[in-house]
Design a protein around this motif. Sequence first.
Motif, PDB file in Angstrom:
ATOM      1  N   ALA A  78       0.811  -1.222   0.000  1.00 10.88           N
ATOM      2  CA  ALA A  78       0.000   0.000   0.000  1.00 10.88           C
ATOM      3  C   ALA A  78       0.841   1.267   0.000  1.00 10.88           C
ATOM      4  N   SER A  79       1.998   1.240   0.645  1.00  8.62           N
ATOM      5  CA  SER A  79       2.826   2.442   0.736  1.00  8.62           C
ATOM      6  C   SER A  79       3.945   2.467  -0.298  1.00  8.62           C
ATOM      7  N   ALA A  80       3.929   1.549  -1.226  1.00  8.45           N
ATOM      8  CA  ALA A  80       4.962   1.514  -2.270  1.00  8.45           C
ATOM      9  C   ALA A  80       4.793   2.711  -3.209  1.00  8.45           C
ATOM     10  N   PRO A  81       5.902   3.171  -3.796  1.00 11.67           N
ATOM     11  CA  PRO A  81       5.822   4.335  -4.702  1.00 11.67           C
ATOM     12  C   PRO A  81       4.822   4.148  -5.850  1.00 11.67           C
ATOM     13  N   ASP A  82       4.764   2.958  -6.418  1.00  7.75           N
ATOM     14  CA  ASP A  82       3.807   2.667  -7.488  1.00  7.75           C
ATOM     15  C   ASP A  82       2.944   1.497  -7.036  1.00  7.75           C
ATOM     16  N   ALA A  83       2.029   1.774  -6.115  1.00  8.16           N
ATOM     17  CA  ALA A  83       1.212   0.717  -5.521  1.00  8.16           C
ATOM     18  C   ALA A  83       0.403  -0.045  -6.562  1.00  8.16           C
ATOM     19  N   ALA A  84       0.079   0.584  -7.686  1.00 11.44           N
ATOM     20  CA  ALA A  84      -0.726  -0.071  -8.722  1.00 11.44           C
ATOM     21  C   ALA A  84       0.022  -1.227  -9.380  1.00 11.44           C
ATOM     22  N   GLN A  85       1.349  -1.200  -9.384  1.00 12.01           N
ATOM     23  CA  GLN A  85       2.147  -2.265  -9.990  1.00 12.01           C
ATOM     24  C   GLN A  85       2.893  -3.110  -8.964  1.00 12.01           C
ATOM     25  N   SER A  86       2.953  -2.635  -7.726  1.00 13.95           N
ATOM     26  CA  SER A  86       3.740  -3.322  -6.708  1.00 13.95           C
ATOM     27  C   SER A  86       3.088  -4.630  -6.287  1.00 13.95           C
ATOM     28  N   GLY A  87       3.927  -5.549  -5.852  1.00 14.36           N
ATOM     29  CA  GLY A  87       3.453  -6.836  -5.372  1.00 14.36           C
ATOM     30  C   GLY A  87       4.577  -7.536  -4.647  1.00 14.36           C
ATOM     31  N   ILE A  88       4.431  -8.829  -4.473  1.00 17.40           N
ATOM     32  CA  ILE A  88       5.536  -9.612  -3.940  1.00 17.40           C
ATOM     33  C   ILE A  88       6.065 -10.487  -5.065  1.00 17.40           C
ATOM     34  N   ARG A  89       7.345 -10.809  -4.992  1.00 22.33           N
ATOM     35  CA  ARG A  89       7.970 -11.658  -6.008  1.00 22.33           C
ATOM     36  C   ARG A  89       8.531 -12.888  -5.325  1.00 22.33           C
ATOM     37  N   ILE A  90       8.194 -14.038  -5.865  1.00 21.49           N
ATOM     38  CA  ILE A  90       8.746 -15.295  -5.379  1.00 21.49           C
ATOM     39  C   ILE A  90       9.695 -15.792  -6.457  1.00 21.49           C
ATOM     40  N   SER A  91      10.942 -16.006  -6.045  1.00 20.47           N
ATOM     41  CA  SER A  91      11.956 -16.405  -7.013  1.00 20.47           C
ATOM     42  C   SER A  91      12.810 -17.533  -6.447  1.00 20.47           C
ATOM     43  N   SER A  92      13.441 -18.266  -7.359  1.00 24.07           N
ATOM     44  CA  SER A  92      14.297 -19.381  -6.968  1.00 24.07           C
ATOM     45  C   SER A  92      15.703 -18.866  -6.697  1.00 24.07           C
ATOM     46  N   GLN A  93      16.402 -19.594  -5.854  1.00 20.04           N
ATOM     47  CA  GLN A  93      17.804 -19.285  -5.576  1.00 20.04           C
ATOM     48  C   GLN A  93      18.657 -20.270  -6.351  1.00 20.04           C
ATOM     49  N   GLY A  94      19.436 -19.795  -7.271  1.00 19.53           N
ATOM     50  CA  GLY A  94      20.295 -20.673  -8.056  1.00 19.53           C
ATOM     51  C   GLY A  94      19.502 -21.475  -9.068  1.00 19.53           C
ATOM     52  N   GLU A  95      20.042 -22.620  -9.437  1.00 18.21           N
ATOM     53  CA  GLU A  95      19.437 -23.442 -10.483  1.00 18.21           C
ATOM     54  C   GLU A  95      18.326 -24.346  -9.977  1.00 18.21           C
ATOM     55  N   GLY A  96      18.347 -24.690  -8.708  1.00 14.14           N
ATOM     56  CA  GLY A  96      17.387 -25.646  -8.189  1.00 14.14           C
ATOM     57  C   GLY A  96      16.134 -24.994  -7.640  1.00 14.14           C
TER      58      GLY A  96
END
Length: 95
Positions: free
Chosen positions: A17-35
């Motif tokens: 809600a307090s992000a600079p561009d709340a309309a596009q902001s979200g959370i990102r889930i990403s992998s660490q390394g190849e696995g």
Amino acid sequence: MLTLTANAAQAIRDLTASAPDAAQSGIRISSQGEGASSLTLSLATAPEPADAIVEAEGARVYLDPVAATVLEDKALDAGADDQGSVSFLVTDQTA
């Protein structure tokens, strides 16, 4: 595709809600390394080019390709402890 519970959607909306561009902001889930053995969650102002996007109830989750595959049949839930710290939990989707 990953689904979001109402609790997770509310927690994500609160976090962004307090992000600079709340309309596009979200959370990102990403992998660490190849696995796929380790996934990380972070706040994001926008998706990366290869990210899958999950939107529910005004909340956005960006998934890198590995995370999208690992979480395709999962649900993201959230809860808060007595101090108000939010934690996210991945569960199996219910029918």
